[in-house]
Design an enzyme around this catalytic site. Structure first.
Site, PDB file in Angstrom:
ATOM      1  N   ARG A 209      39.947  29.556  40.574  1.00 31.59           N
ATOM      2  CA  ARG A 209      40.786  28.903  39.564  1.00 31.59           C
ATOM      3  C   ARG A 209      41.024  27.449  39.916  1.00 31.59           C
ATOM      4  O   ARG A 209      41.068  27.073  41.097  1.00 31.59           O
ATOM      5  CB  ARG A 209      42.128  29.625  39.441  1.00 31.59           C
ATOM      6  N   LYS A 249      48.563  32.929  41.880  1.00 30.00           N
ATOM      7  CA  LYS A 249      49.043  33.590  40.669  1.00 30.00           C
ATOM      8  C   LYS A 249      49.612  34.979  40.941  1.00 30.00           C
ATOM      9  O   LYS A 249      50.678  35.339  40.448  1.00 30.00           O
ATOM     10  CB  LYS A 249      47.887  33.676  39.660  1.00 30.00           C
ATOM     11  N   HIS A 325      38.025  25.494  33.150  1.00 31.26           N
ATOM     12  CA  HIS A 325      38.260  26.932  33.280  1.00 31.26           C
ATOM     13  C   HIS A 325      37.026  27.732  32.876  1.00 31.26           C
ATOM     14  O   HIS A 325      36.783  28.837  33.397  1.00 31.26           O
ATOM     15  CB  HIS A 325      39.458  27.357  32.426  1.00 31.26           C
ATOM     16  N   ARG A 328      34.674  28.896  35.474  1.00 33.99           N
ATOM     17  CA  ARG A 328      34.998  30.211  36.058  1.00 33.99           C
ATOM     18  C   ARG A 328      34.297  31.310  35.256  1.00 33.99           C
ATOM     19  O   ARG A 328      33.708  32.226  35.838  1.00 33.99           O
ATOM     20  CB  ARG A 328      36.507  30.401  36.049  1.00 33.99           C
ATOM     21  N   HIS A 351      41.289  39.213  40.882  1.00 37.12           N
ATOM     22  CA  HIS A 351      41.934  40.094  39.923  1.00 37.12           C
ATOM     23  C   HIS A 351      42.545  41.285  40.652  1.00 37.12           C
ATOM     24  O   HIS A 351      42.029  41.738  41.672  1.00 37.12           O
ATOM     25  CB  HIS A 351      40.928  40.600  38.884  1.00 37.12           C
ATOM     26  N   TYR A 361      35.843  40.430  30.591  1.00 44.92           N
ATOM     27  CA  TYR A 361      34.409  40.118  30.588  1.00 44.92           C
ATOM     28  C   TYR A 361      33.510  41.311  30.251  1.00 44.92           C
ATOM     29  O   TYR A 361      32.290  41.219  30.380  1.00 44.92           O
ATOM     30  CB  TYR A 361      33.998  39.587  31.970  1.00 44.92           C
TER      31      TYR A 361
END
Length: 380
Positions: A209, A249, A325, A328, A351, A361
């Site tokens: 990120r 995050k 972004h 990514r 994740h 995705y």
């Protein structure tokens, strides 16, 4: 008393029923009576119903939406990370408060909130963003319920807008050939060009990120094990050029990723260039120096994304200008195309679960239908 005798001999009763929740204008209703006594009875009975909350379309309260928002943001500032709070504050102040600023909370019903959401749709906002805005609307009214300012939640029956193939429509990415077209325009002999080549190559081949990239320091890079430690994120403060370094995050965002040898060699080469480049600004390089820093400022999202767009236009590149972004996304598409396992991809992205990765995705993964059909052929 707002009762007036008409020329016909009847009486007109003008009754105030509070303030319209959206426009802020006073609501009034007019009734006709055949006698003065009946007019008084109509006036007092209507006012009594209004004050007792027995008129569903006009409920009474003195607590304004603006006051509720102020209380909400004050509370959230103590609960959320600075970067998360800044995002919440921006949405509330720019998207929600202007619409309801003249409202009193008990006047705002499900109907008014649905009309508000329709106004967002008319602005052609993406459903994902509208749902995000509505999350804060619901959360603001959660506070009203907790504070006993409302007895019923006005959004409890409002469901999120359906996101049909949202990511399939929204996700853009570069193929390896498109990335090479973009990266080939940089002249390594030029200091800033070399920085950009390193930065965009790192973003494309790691999927890290943006905030995590910009927070990386040289002590996070092990050139021997080819590993990068991702354990913090950089957030630009709303006003000024300052940045705030915080935890990533989520807890799963703290991770170690392995990079390829060519990228590691590029970073080692950049470290040498950076030392000389920063020296011209009077900045001494150390292991605490951020990897992606080329002068006295730290680059931000707008700078790095706008550069892609300007470069594609300036050099007439036959590739779509994507955002930082979306580099990514490009990394994920690259890994999927090469047949990498979703568990490895999920770990690399930081994740929490593979479900998160697949939700975003999933449509990029190749269909297994043909493989299944081929295996069935073996049974004939």
């Amino acid at each position: 008393m707002p009762i007036r005798k008409l020329q016909s001999g009847k009486y007109r009763v003008d009754i105030s029923l509070g303030i319209d929740p959206i426009t802020g204008k006073r609501r009034r209703t007019t009734k006709i009576a055949t006698s003065a006594k009946e007019a008084e009875e109509i006036y007092y009975s209507t006012r009594r119903k209004f004050h007792n909350g027995d008129m569903p379309s006009v409920k009474r309260t003195a607590y304004s939406f603006s006051e509720l928002v102020e209380k909400y943001l004050t509370l959230k500032k103590t609960e959320l990370k600075s970067s998360t709070y800044s995002a919440a504050e921006n949405i509330v102040n720019s998207r929600i408060l202007p619409y309801f600023k003249n409202s009193t909370i008990k006047f705002i019903t499900q109907r008014e909130i649905l009309e508000y959401r329709e106004s967002l749709q008319k602005d052609n906002l993406k459903h994902t963003y509208i749902n995000k805005i509505m999350f804060y609307v619901k959360d603001i009214f959660n506070l009203a319920i907790e504070e006993n300012l409302l007895s019923e939640h006005p959004t409890k029956r409002i469901k999120n807008l359906k996101i049909k193939d949202a990511f399939e429509d929204d996700i853009r990415f570069w193929t390896p050939e498109q990335f090479q077209t973009f990266i080939s325009i940089f002249d390594e002999k030029k200091y800033k060009d070399f920085f950009k080549k390193v930065y965009y190559t790192f973003a494309y081949f790691t999927g890290v990120r943006l905030g995590e990239q910009l927070a990386l320091e040289w002590n996070d890079f092990n050139k021997y094990s080819l590993e990068i430690k991702v354990n913090k994120t950089l957030t630009k403060i709303k006003q000024g050029d300052d940045f705030l370094v915080t935890n990533p995050k989520t807890s799963s965002s703290k991770r170690v990723i392995t990079i390829n040898k060519k990228l590691a060699s590029l970073l080692v080469k950049w470290k040498s260039h950076q030392k000389e480049g920063l020296g011209k600004y009077g900045i001494e390089q150390s292991e605490k120096t951020r990897i992606f820093k080329f002068d006295y400022k730290t680059p931000d999202r707008a700078y790095l994304t706008n550069f892609i767009k300007r470069t594609c236009e300036k050099h007439n590149l036959d590739i779509p200008p994507i955002s930082v972004h979306e580099l990514r996304h490009s990394h994920v598409a690259l890994l999927i195309n090469r047949g990498e396992d979703i568990y490895i991809i999920s770990q690399r992205l930081g994740h929490k679960t593979t479900t998160t990765t697949y939700d975003i995705y999933g449509h990029l993964f190749p269909s297994r239908q043909k493989e299944l059909a081929d295996r069935l052929d073996e049974l004939f």
